[in-house]
Scaffold this motif. Sequence first.
Motif, PDB file in Angstrom:
ATOM      1  N   GLY A 181       0.808  -1.209   0.000  1.00 24.19           N
ATOM      2  CA  GLY A 181       0.000   0.000   0.000  1.00 24.19           C
ATOM      3  C   GLY A 181       0.843   1.261   0.000  1.00 24.19           C
ATOM      4  N   PHE A 182       0.230   2.350   0.457  1.00 21.89           N
ATOM      5  CA  PHE A 182       0.905   3.648   0.458  1.00 21.89           C
ATOM      6  C   PHE A 182       2.138   3.627   1.354  1.00 21.89           C
ATOM      7  CE2 PHE A 182       1.515   7.745   2.617  1.00 21.89           C
ATOM      8  CZ  PHE A 182       1.763   8.565   1.525  1.00 21.89           C
ATOM      9  N   VAL A 183       3.227   4.217   0.863  1.00 23.79           N
ATOM     10  CA  VAL A 183       4.467   4.324   1.632  1.00 23.79           C
ATOM     11  C   VAL A 183       4.794   5.802   1.815  1.00 23.79           C
ATOM     12  CG1 VAL A 183       6.921   3.805   1.741  1.00 23.79           C
ATOM     13  CG2 VAL A 183       5.325   2.122   0.780  1.00 23.79           C
ATOM     14  N   ALA A 184       4.819   6.263   3.044  1.00 27.21           N
ATOM     15  CA  ALA A 184       5.132   7.662   3.328  1.00 27.21           C
ATOM     16  C   ALA A 184       6.623   7.911   3.169  1.00 27.21           C
ATOM     17  CB  ALA A 184       4.684   8.016   4.750  1.00 27.21           C
ATOM     18  N   ASP A 185       6.992   9.170   3.049  1.00 27.66           N
ATOM     19  CA  ASP A 185       8.387   9.584   2.897  1.00 27.66           C
ATOM     20  C   ASP A 185       9.085   9.463   4.258  1.00 27.66           C
ATOM     21  OD1 ASP A 185      10.802  11.159   2.734  1.00 27.66           O
ATOM     22  OD2 ASP A 185      10.013  12.047   0.907  1.00 27.66           O
ATOM     23  N   GLN A 186       9.976   8.482   4.392  1.00 26.73           N
ATOM     24  CA  GLN A 186      10.629   8.238   5.675  1.00 26.73           C
ATOM     25  C   GLN A 186      11.519   9.396   6.107  1.00 26.73           C
ATOM     26  OE1 GLN A 186      12.097   4.052   4.832  1.00 26.73           O
ATOM     27  NE2 GLN A 186      11.669   3.895   7.005  1.00 26.73           N
ATOM     28  N   ALA A 187      12.233   9.974   5.146  1.00 31.33           N
ATOM     29  CA  ALA A 187      13.147  11.069   5.492  1.00 31.33           C
ATOM     30  C   ALA A 187      12.370  12.252   6.058  1.00 31.33           C
ATOM     31  CB  ALA A 187      13.946  11.488   4.263  1.00 31.33           C
ATOM     32  N   LEU A 188      11.250  12.607   5.410  1.00 32.25           N
ATOM     33  CA  LEU A 188      10.439  13.720   5.910  1.00 32.25           C
ATOM     34  C   LEU A 188       9.830  13.393   7.268  1.00 32.25           C
ATOM     35  CD1 LEU A 188       8.530  14.963   2.723  1.00 32.25           C
ATOM     36  CD2 LEU A 188      10.217  16.224   4.065  1.00 32.25           C
ATOM     37  N   ALA A 189       9.339  12.168   7.404  1.00 37.02           N
ATOM     38  CA  ALA A 189       8.713  11.769   8.671  1.00 37.02           C
ATOM     39  C   ALA A 189       9.703  11.851   9.818  1.00 37.02           C
ATOM     40  CB  ALA A 189       8.157  10.355   8.550  1.00 37.02           C
ATOM     41  N   GLN A 190      10.940  11.457   9.575  1.00 32.71           N
ATOM     42  CA  GLN A 190      11.947  11.488  10.641  1.00 32.71           C
ATOM     43  C   GLN A 190      12.323  12.920  11.008  1.00 32.71           C
ATOM     44  OE1 GLN A 190      15.188   8.951   9.483  1.00 32.71           O
ATOM     45  NE2 GLN A 190      13.901   7.122   9.408  1.00 32.71           N
ATOM     46  N   GLN A 191      12.359  13.822  10.019  1.00 28.29           N
ATOM     47  CA  GLN A 191      12.655  15.216  10.332  1.00 28.29           C
ATOM     48  C   GLN A 191      11.517  15.854  11.128  1.00 28.29           C
ATOM     49  OE1 GLN A 191      14.346  17.760   7.252  1.00 28.29           O
ATOM     50  NE2 GLN A 191      14.887  15.949   6.054  1.00 28.29           N
ATOM     51  N   LEU A 192      10.276  15.537  10.758  1.00 24.74           N
ATOM     52  CA  LEU A 192       9.137  16.038  11.525  1.00 24.74           C
ATOM     53  C   LEU A 192       9.157  15.480  12.948  1.00 24.74           C
ATOM     54  CD1 LEU A 192       6.353  15.678   8.801  1.00 24.74           C
ATOM     55  CD2 LEU A 192       7.320  17.814   9.658  1.00 24.74           C
ATOM     56  N   ALA A 193       9.529  14.213  13.069  1.00 27.58           N
ATOM     57  CA  ALA A 193       9.627  13.598  14.390  1.00 27.58           C
ATOM     58  C   ALA A 193      10.692  14.285  15.235  1.00 27.58           C
ATOM     59  CB  ALA A 193       9.951  12.111  14.253  1.00 27.58           C
ATOM     60  N   GLU A 194      11.777  14.716  14.601  1.00 33.43           N
ATOM     61  CA  GLU A 194      12.842  15.412  15.329  1.00 33.43           C
ATOM     62  C   GLU A 194      12.324  16.722  15.928  1.00 33.43           C
ATOM     63  OE1 GLU A 194      16.439  15.623  17.025  1.00 33.43           O
ATOM     64  OE2 GLU A 194      15.941  14.040  15.606  1.00 33.43           O
ATOM     65  N   VAL A 195      11.440  17.389  15.191  1.00 32.65           N
ATOM     66  CA  VAL A 195      10.823  18.608  15.723  1.00 32.65           C
ATOM     67  C   VAL A 195      10.019  18.274  16.978  1.00 32.65           C
ATOM     68  CG1 VAL A 195       9.185  20.475  15.257  1.00 32.65           C
ATOM     69  CG2 VAL A 195      10.727  19.705  13.462  1.00 32.65           C
ATOM     70  N   GLY A 196       9.319  17.139  16.941  1.00 31.57           N
ATOM     71  CA  GLY A 196       8.570  16.710  18.115  1.00 31.57           C
ATOM     72  C   GLY A 196       9.459  16.472  19.317  1.00 31.57           C
ATOM     73  N   VAL A 197      10.615  15.862  19.094  1.00 30.54           N
ATOM     74  CA  VAL A 197      11.565  15.631  20.182  1.00 30.54           C
ATOM     75  C   VAL A 197      12.031  16.956  20.778  1.00 30.54           C
ATOM     76  CG1 VAL A 197      13.819  14.674  20.776  1.00 30.54           C
ATOM     77  CG2 VAL A 197      12.321  13.431  19.212  1.00 30.54           C
ATOM     78  N   LEU A 237       4.086  12.119  15.687  1.00 29.99           N
ATOM     79  CA  LEU A 237       4.875  11.837  14.485  1.00 29.99           C
ATOM     80  C   LEU A 237       6.135  11.043  14.805  1.00 29.99           C
ATOM     81  CD1 LEU A 237       4.570  15.248  12.596  1.00 29.99           C
ATOM     82  CD2 LEU A 237       3.462  13.101  12.026  1.00 29.99           C
ATOM     83  N   PHE A 238       6.690  11.256  15.990  1.00 32.79           N
ATOM     84  CA  PHE A 238       7.878  10.492  16.378  1.00 32.79           C
ATOM     85  C   PHE A 238       7.557   9.004  16.432  1.00 32.79           C
ATOM     86  CE2 PHE A 238       9.967   8.243  19.868  1.00 32.79           C
ATOM     87  CZ  PHE A 238      11.282   8.266  19.427  1.00 32.79           C
ATOM     88  N   PHE A 239       6.481   8.648  17.089  1.00 31.70           N
ATOM     89  CA  PHE A 239       6.135   7.230  17.224  1.00 31.70           C
ATOM     90  C   PHE A 239       5.745   6.617  15.881  1.00 31.70           C
ATOM     91  CE2 PHE A 239       5.396   8.916  21.523  1.00 31.70           C
ATOM     92  CZ  PHE A 239       6.208   8.059  22.231  1.00 31.70           C
ATOM     93  N   VAL A 240       5.093   7.387  15.040  1.00 29.50           N
ATOM     94  CA  VAL A 240       4.755   6.880  13.704  1.00 29.50           C
ATOM     95  C   VAL A 240       6.026   6.633  12.899  1.00 29.50           C
ATOM     96  CG1 VAL A 240       3.563   7.387  11.537  1.00 29.50           C
ATOM     97  CG2 VAL A 240       2.503   8.019  13.708  1.00 29.50           C
ATOM     98  N   SER A 241       6.984   7.556  12.995  1.00 28.71           N
ATOM     99  CA  SER A 241       8.229   7.393  12.243  1.00 28.71           C
ATOM    100  C   SER A 241       9.021   6.180  12.720  1.00 28.71           C
ATOM    101  CB  SER A 241       9.090   8.659  12.356  1.00 28.71           C
ATOM    102  OG  SER A 241       9.595   8.820  13.672  1.00 28.71           O
TER     103      SER A 241
END
Length: 571
Positions: A49-65, A296-300
């Motif tokens: 199925g759909f695959v999200a952009d891992q690089a973007l997700a990890q950068q967004l997760a970093e903002v959450g941290v 977003l961190f946990f999703v990533s």
Amino acid sequence: MIHQTPLIATLVATLGLAFVFGTIANRLRLPTIVGYLIAGVVIGPFTPGFVADQALAQQLAEVGVLLLMFGVGLHLSVQELFSVRAIAVPAAFGQIGLVSLLGGGLAHAMGWTIGAAIVFGLSLSVASTVVVLRTLEERRLLETERGRIAVGWLIVEDVAVILALVLLPLFAETLGGLGQGTTRTTGLFGWFETQTVWGALSLTVVKIGAFVLLMMVVGKRVIPWVLHYSAHTGSRELFRLAVLAVALGVAYGAAELFGVSLALGAFFAGVILAESRLSQRAAQETLPLRDAFAVLFFVSVGMLFDPTILVRETVPIVATFLVIVAGNAMVAFFITLALRYPLRAALTMGASMSQIGEFSFILSGLGVALKLLPEEGRDLILAGAILSILVNPLLFAVLNRAMPWIAEHEREDNTPDQPESVSRKGEANMTQLTGHAVLVGHGRVGSRVAEALLADHVSLLVIEERQEVVGQLHARGIEAFSGNGLQPDILNAANLAHARWFISAIPNPFEGGNLVQQARAANPNLEIIARAHTDAEVEHLGKFGANLIIMGEQEIARGIVEHIRASRTKH
């Protein structure tokens, strides 16, 4: 026109599925973190199925941290952190050393090199800051002594990880990996090269020290000034922007100029701002963004997980999982006890440290890049981390149920001078008060209510989670229970059936609704008073049976109108 919007697609998929699976987890009475992780697996590259952009997700997760660490810093002062140094420093290094030996022994049993054993062991010994802080916040433990110990412990671990990341490249060739030989640094310190271990270590310590000094001398003046100036503009939007600019700007500057981790930089920005009168407002303004990006961190993390590894590497994964959960929990538990802290603190530390996360991923990634750790090791660390994050909230749930027995054990063995009112199991431990007021929460609102009731000679029983506050109440001869008001044993011991008033002074509307519901079930004639911030919260609390719900804005408006009416009467 076809628009390329990977950022929007990633945000929609991560937040949308996190909501769906988080809601399902909540309905099944599971921690919402479980739902977020499953959402990540669903949109990850290892499922159809759909695959999200891992690089973007990890950068967004970093903002959450960063926002999470900034928020934690807002709740703590330098003095509070300094007060737990006696346990945080030896405990953190003791845990890293002992668990690294356990992890290294497992790596040796799998036939890996000494370099792989070191990296693998270190990766299994460093707790996830995000998971611990999120769990403590949800259980309102962050401002307790146990919460401060956990935060101090995590900060020391973060510093240890920074040192490990600096030293690993220097030792890589000696340990059988890809040697780099030279450590370089740019930024505020110019261009430095060092080929010695002591040189690299000294340079890292100097950079961290320079950052802390700059924050204590310059940041302590500049950061509060920026926030106060933006507050005086009268624009809520500008104030919110100022808070975010400070949090993210200091974090980025710390990483670029001093080589300090982004998370540690954001944390120190929060600690400095905590001394300001605007700290509470800053925390409230960043809360919605903090929660969203933490999800977003946990999703990533879930996106990194390949479910097939559970079948391919079952035995190694089980062994890795046991080292992470059982190893870290037992080591943290016994270290805390050895340092003469109570059983409750030892159990909380054990549960808090029994998982790994973001820093373990960084360490394992560097190990693979230096040819020290095989890719299989990184996969095992990732699988073990996700499984430990899944299990961690369940451990806290078990600990929460065991708290009445723990309180009884501590009272009998360690605190003979504690009043009989300390929450315990059984009918014999019920308060002897009748016709009394039961107050849940002794914070800014609850403490004022308590003082007014005591001044009017109303019999009062307080339920409060912060042990130090309960101790202060006991010293004044005020009956108080230490624990969460939602625990059935505590509510039972409060003798609600014969109480006259029940006051919920906690700010969380969902927890407040549960309290009101349980109190009404215990005594249909009880007069229940609760606090709220919005009309929706008023409706929510009223639905569960509250007699009087007081909203701050209404009381402010009433005070203004009454003053004007009184002024008109005089004239």
